[in-house]
Design an enzyme around this catalytic site. Structure first.
Site, PDB file in Angstrom:
ATOM      1  N   GLU A 134     -54.869   1.450 -32.471  1.00 28.51           N
ATOM      2  CA  GLU A 134     -54.699   0.931 -31.096  1.00 28.51           C
ATOM      3  C   GLU A 134     -55.441  -0.386 -30.905  1.00 28.51           C
ATOM      4  O   GLU A 134     -55.103  -1.176 -30.036  1.00 28.51           O
ATOM      5  CB  GLU A 134     -55.144   1.976 -30.078  1.00 28.51           C
ATOM      6  CG  GLU A 134     -54.198   3.150 -30.077  1.00 28.51           C
ATOM      7  CD  GLU A 134     -53.997   3.814 -28.730  1.00 28.51           C
ATOM      8  OE1 GLU A 134     -54.513   3.325 -27.713  1.00 28.51           O
ATOM      9  OE2 GLU A 134     -53.316   4.856 -28.716  1.00 28.51           O
ATOM     10  N   ASP A 167     -45.007  11.904 -25.219  1.00 24.22           N
ATOM     11  CA  ASP A 167     -46.170  11.788 -26.099  1.00 24.22           C
ATOM     12  C   ASP A 167     -47.407  11.687 -25.210  1.00 24.22           C
ATOM     13  O   ASP A 167     -47.306  11.417 -24.010  1.00 24.22           O
ATOM     14  CB  ASP A 167     -46.039  10.529 -26.982  1.00 24.22           C
ATOM     15  CG  ASP A 167     -47.235  10.343 -27.899  1.00 24.22           C
ATOM     16  OD1 ASP A 167     -47.543  11.267 -28.666  1.00 24.22           O
ATOM     17  OD2 ASP A 167     -47.903   9.298 -27.811  1.00 24.22           O
ATOM     18  N   SER A 168     -48.564  11.850 -25.834  1.00 23.66           N
ATOM     19  CA  SER A 168     -49.815  11.692 -25.096  1.00 23.66           C
ATOM     20  C   SER A 168     -50.010  10.250 -24.620  1.00 23.66           C
ATOM     21  O   SER A 168     -50.818  10.003 -23.737  1.00 23.66           O
ATOM     22  CB  SER A 168     -50.981  12.094 -25.999  1.00 23.66           C
ATOM     23  OG  SER A 168     -50.930  11.342 -27.206  1.00 23.66           O
ATOM     24  N   CYS A 170     -45.411  13.838 -29.890  1.00 18.54           N
ATOM     25  CA  CYS A 170     -46.846  13.966 -30.161  1.00 18.54           C
ATOM     26  C   CYS A 170     -47.075  15.115 -31.144  1.00 18.54           C
ATOM     27  O   CYS A 170     -46.684  16.255 -30.875  1.00 18.54           O
ATOM     28  CB  CYS A 170     -47.556  14.255 -28.848  1.00 18.54           C
ATOM     29  SG  CYS A 170     -49.316  14.457 -29.016  1.00 18.54           S
ATOM     30  N   ASN A 171     -47.712  14.814 -32.273  1.00 15.59           N
ATOM     31  CA  ASN A 171     -47.987  15.869 -33.257  1.00 15.59           C
ATOM     32  C   ASN A 171     -48.900  16.940 -32.678  1.00 15.59           C
ATOM     33  O   ASN A 171     -48.722  18.127 -32.957  1.00 15.59           O
ATOM     34  CB  ASN A 171     -48.647  15.273 -34.494  1.00 15.59           C
ATOM     35  CG  ASN A 171     -47.670  14.565 -35.396  1.00 15.59           C
ATOM     36  OD1 ASN A 171     -47.244  15.113 -36.407  1.00 15.59           O
ATOM     37  ND2 ASN A 171     -47.295  13.345 -35.045  1.00 15.59           N
ATOM     38  N   THR A 172     -49.881  16.526 -31.892  1.00 18.98           N
ATOM     39  CA  THR A 172     -50.820  17.501 -31.337  1.00 18.98           C
ATOM     40  C   THR A 172     -50.079  18.472 -30.417  1.00 18.98           C
ATOM     41  O   THR A 172     -50.244  19.693 -30.520  1.00 18.98           O
ATOM     42  CB  THR A 172     -51.945  16.774 -30.575  1.00 18.98           C
ATOM     43  OG1 THR A 172     -52.562  15.827 -31.459  1.00 18.98           O
ATOM     44  CG2 THR A 172     -52.986  17.752 -30.076  1.00 18.98           C
ATOM     45  N   TYR A 195     -54.830  13.482 -26.671  1.00 18.60           N
ATOM     46  CA  TYR A 195     -54.680  14.934 -26.725  1.00 18.60           C
ATOM     47  C   TYR A 195     -55.392  15.500 -27.967  1.00 18.60           C
ATOM     48  O   TYR A 195     -55.743  16.667 -27.998  1.00 18.60           O
ATOM     49  CB  TYR A 195     -53.198  15.330 -26.830  1.00 18.60           C
ATOM     50  CG  TYR A 195     -52.356  15.175 -25.583  1.00 18.60           C
ATOM     51  CD1 TYR A 195     -52.840  14.575 -24.412  1.00 18.60           C
ATOM     52  CD2 TYR A 195     -51.044  15.648 -25.569  1.00 18.60           C
ATOM     53  CE1 TYR A 195     -52.037  14.448 -23.286  1.00 18.60           C
ATOM     54  CE2 TYR A 195     -50.241  15.528 -24.443  1.00 18.60           C
ATOM     55  CZ  TYR A 195     -50.735  14.925 -23.308  1.00 18.60           C
ATOM     56  OH  TYR A 195     -49.928  14.812 -22.202  1.00 18.60           O
ATOM     57  N   GLY A 196     -55.565  14.656 -28.958  1.00 26.22           N
ATOM     58  CA  GLY A 196     -56.016  15.126 -30.274  1.00 26.22           C
ATOM     59  C   GLY A 196     -57.431  15.661 -30.331  1.00 26.22           C
ATOM     60  O   GLY A 196     -57.821  16.288 -31.318  1.00 26.22           O
ATOM     61  N   CYS A 227     -49.448  12.428 -37.445  1.00 27.20           N
ATOM     62  CA  CYS A 227     -49.930  11.839 -36.195  1.00 27.20           C
ATOM     63  C   CYS A 227     -49.076  10.599 -35.923  1.00 27.20           C
ATOM     64  O   CYS A 227     -48.734   9.867 -36.864  1.00 27.20           O
ATOM     65  CB  CYS A 227     -51.405  11.448 -36.322  1.00 27.20           C
ATOM     66  SG  CYS A 227     -52.036  10.545 -34.895  1.00 27.20           S
ATOM     67  N   THR A 228     -48.768  10.390 -34.658  1.00 24.99           N
ATOM     68  CA  THR A 228     -47.898   9.272 -34.281  1.00 24.99           C
ATOM     69  C   THR A 228     -48.403   7.904 -34.735  1.00 24.99           C
ATOM     70  O   THR A 228     -47.621   6.982 -34.923  1.00 24.99           O
ATOM     71  CB  THR A 228     -47.764   9.229 -32.748  1.00 24.99           C
ATOM     72  OG1 THR A 228     -49.079   9.292 -32.169  1.00 24.99           O
ATOM     73  CG2 THR A 228     -46.910  10.366 -32.235  1.00 24.99           C
ATOM     74  N   HIS A 229     -49.726   7.778 -34.873  1.00 28.48           N
ATOM     75  CA  HIS A 229     -50.300   6.462 -35.165  1.00 28.48           C
ATOM     76  C   HIS A 229     -50.337   6.121 -36.654  1.00 28.48           C
ATOM     77  O   HIS A 229     -50.424   4.963 -37.031  1.00 28.48           O
ATOM     78  CB  HIS A 229     -51.732   6.388 -34.620  1.00 28.48           C
ATOM     79  CG  HIS A 229     -51.811   6.322 -33.122  1.00 28.48           C
ATOM     80  ND1 HIS A 229     -51.234   7.266 -32.314  1.00 28.48           N
ATOM     81  CD2 HIS A 229     -52.406   5.419 -32.298  1.00 28.48           C
ATOM     82  CE1 HIS A 229     -51.474   6.946 -31.050  1.00 28.48           C
ATOM     83  NE2 HIS A 229     -52.179   5.841 -31.013  1.00 28.48           N
TER      84      HIS A 229
HETATM   85  N1  DGL Z   1     -50.006  11.290 -30.235  1.00 29.79           N
HETATM   86  C1  DGL Z   1     -51.135  11.972 -30.849  1.00 29.79           C
HETATM   87  C2  DGL Z   1     -50.627  12.787 -32.058  1.00 29.79           C
HETATM   88  O1  DGL Z   1     -49.610  12.476 -32.658  1.00 29.79           O
HETATM   89  C3  DGL Z   1     -52.231  11.000 -31.257  1.00 29.79           C
HETATM   90  C4  DGL Z   1     -53.022  10.441 -30.084  1.00 29.79           C
HETATM   91  C5  DGL Z   1     -53.765  11.514 -29.309  1.00 29.79           C
HETATM   92  O2  DGL Z   1     -54.770  12.055 -29.807  1.00 29.79           O
HETATM   93  O3  DGL Z   1     -53.320  11.835 -28.208  1.00 29.79           O
HETATM   94  O4  DGL Z   1     -51.248  13.747 -32.416  1.00 29.79           O
END
Ligand code: DGL
Length: 277
Positions: free
Chosen positions: A152, A10-11, A73-75, A42-43, A185-187
């Protein structure tokens, strides 16, 4: 074969919300996790940059001889799966397709919504994936960039700032009578109660991480690659920066205490940066 780990990247620490489901779904599996905390987020970055970073993360994890690589990571999943597939000698699974498939399954002809980072929404990956299952479905896609820093910072669903932000971003989904929302998104699973509360009981919330854990299990079962040793599940975590913060903040995503996070130096993972300099 079955002693090989599941590799997850993940990012940063958000991917631990996917590992949470992997642990529940596959409690006997060894998991090795790389969080690119030096280069998060990464987003907000371009496709070119995210593809390079995603390849770095995955290549770093190959040293553990994984049986599968999961882009939590979704991105990264939205923009880099073809490149990861082409570059890696093991199966690669992203979170977009499992989330999209679940959304299409539950939509019953009603509009579907996807929420995610700017890069995920801008890529159109969820839209394409959902419509590949059902081309007739209308898809609302909304970027919610403030959700990541709110989570976060430790804000949770009953925090007034979260309530306000959820209302501001998601009002259009109420207006469109959306019935299924993908947390892309992971969050966002950490804000699930606020999102579900605002949208009301008729709306089904899909957690892409949860759907991905189910897909990982099915993929490993198909390949006869599930762990045969019960009670041996484990997590080893590696990060590119600030292991202390990863331990402290990450345990909320994982829902378990985290200890012994190892720091990885740039010369071990940052090939894309070296190529571009
Ligand atoms: N992990 C990223 C996602 O799921 C979210 C955090 C980021 O922007 O890196 O897209």
């Amino acid at each position: 074969m079955s002693a090989q780990p599941i590799a997850v990247f993940d990012s940063g620490l958000g991917g631990l919300s996917v590992v949470r489901h992997l642990r529940r779904q596959l409690p006997d599996e060894p998991i090795v996790y790389f969080g690119d905390t030096a280069r998060v987020p990464y987003g907000t970055k371009s496709k070119h940059t995210v593809v390079g970073f995603a390849l770095d993360c995955a290549r770093y994890l190959l040293r553990f001889d994984p049986k599968i690589v999961v882009a939590a990571c979704n991105t990264a999943s939205a923009v880099a799966i073809p490149e990861l597939d082409a570059a890696l000698p093991v199966p690669v699974l992203g979170v977009v397709e499992p989330g999209a498939a679940a959304a299409a399954r539950h939509a019953q002809g009603h509009p579907v919504a996807v929420i995610g980072t700017e890069a995920t929404i801008g890529s159109g990956a969820y839209l394409r994936a959902i419509q590949s299952h059902d081309p007739t479905l209308a898809v609302d896609a909304i970027a919610c960039p403030l959700f990541v820093p709110l989570v976060e910072e430790g804000r949770d669903s009953d925090d007034p700032l979260v309530t306000l932000t959820v209302k501001d971003y998601l009002q259009p989904l109420r207006d469109d009578d959306v019935r299924v929302v993908v947390l892309g998104c992971t969050h966002y699973p950490l804000l699930r109660d606020a999102i579900a509360g605002f949208l009301g009981g008729r709306v089904r919330i899909i957690d892409s991480g949860e759907e991905t854990a189910i897909r990982v299990q099915a993929t490993l079962a198909e390949r006869d690659a599930l762990s045969r040793t019960s009670g041996r599940g484990s997590i080893r975590s590696f990060v590119s920066d600030n292991p202390e913060r990863f331990e402290r903040v990450g345990s909320r995503f994982l829902n378990e205490p985290i200890d012994h996070v190892e720091l990885v130096e740039p010369d071990e993972y940052a090939w894309s940066a070296a190529q571009h300099s």
